[in-house]
Design an enzyme around this catalytic site. Sequence first.
Site, PDB file in Angstrom:
ATOM      1  N   VAL A   8       1.406  19.293   6.422  1.00  0.00           N
ATOM      2  CA  VAL A   8       1.258  20.882   5.958  1.00  0.00           C
ATOM      3  C   VAL A   8      -0.145  21.433   6.303  1.00  0.00           C
ATOM      4  O   VAL A   8      -1.090  20.346   6.674  1.00  0.00           O
ATOM      5  CB  VAL A   8       1.415  20.823   4.422  1.00  0.00           C
ATOM      6  N   SER A   9      -0.401  22.714   6.381  1.00  0.00           N
ATOM      7  CA  SER A   9      -1.653  23.245   6.843  1.00  0.00           C
ATOM      8  C   SER A   9      -2.669  22.999   5.844  1.00  0.00           C
ATOM      9  O   SER A   9      -3.855  23.085   6.165  1.00  0.00           O
ATOM     10  CB  SER A   9      -1.460  24.707   7.462  1.00  0.00           C
ATOM     11  N   THR A  10      -2.350  23.584   4.452  1.00  0.00           N
ATOM     12  CA  THR A  10      -3.629  23.583   3.591  1.00  0.00           C
ATOM     13  C   THR A  10      -3.116  22.543   2.394  1.00  0.00           C
ATOM     14  O   THR A  10      -2.170  22.069   2.197  1.00  0.00           O
ATOM     15  CB  THR A  10      -3.631  25.011   2.846  1.00  0.00           C
ATOM     16  N   GLN A  13      -0.291  23.656  -0.254  1.00  0.00           N
ATOM     17  CA  GLN A  13       1.074  23.281   0.256  1.00  0.00           C
ATOM     18  C   GLN A  13       1.502  22.019  -0.340  1.00  0.00           C
ATOM     19  O   GLN A  13       0.513  20.953  -0.243  1.00  0.00           O
ATOM     20  CB  GLN A  13       1.221  23.364   1.520  1.00  0.00           C
TER      21      GLN A  13
END
Length: 190
Positions: A8-10, A13
């Site tokens: 996931v990017s952040t 999330q």
Amino acid sequence: MNIGYCRVSTTDQTLDLQRDELLKAGCERIFEDVASGAKADREGLRDCIDFAREGDVIVCWKLDRVGRSLKHLIEVINELKNRGVGFRCITQNLDTTTPSGMLVFHVFGAMAEFERSLIQERTTAGLAAARSRGRLGGRPKVDNSQRIQIATSLYEDGKVPVAEICKNLKVSRATFYRDLKAKRVTSSAP
């Protein structure tokens, strides 16, 4: 052995959906990253690839979880293929352990090569069009003749260190020495 990879990017999330799908796909070990997809060197992905042995299959939920671009994805899959490791994507039905999966992978590779060629062709045409209109690329030249004279005289006096000359005149040491050398060449020319 099926080895899972999810990202996931952040931190806002969650990896739950991807983790659940990887477990359903029979993954015995799952590596995770919380990092932007734009970052090519991700610790979890590197650990996953390093952990895999010949005959293993790395499984991901979606292709964009692994590759930051088509080119990067192809590089990763080629590295795995060279080591005898398969690759499978759950949502896009790509499985390099099957002949049809390898066909799709080769189509991806051909598309990436085609895309690179188009970009190169457009860049070359754009540069040629700009040159035909008299535009030159690169940074514009600045007339530093007065600044060079001041720097040269300070340097030749030997009282001011080069670092201080460069700082006061707001030029890098490389620029200073390049200009000094050019001045010496022009002054010694017949």
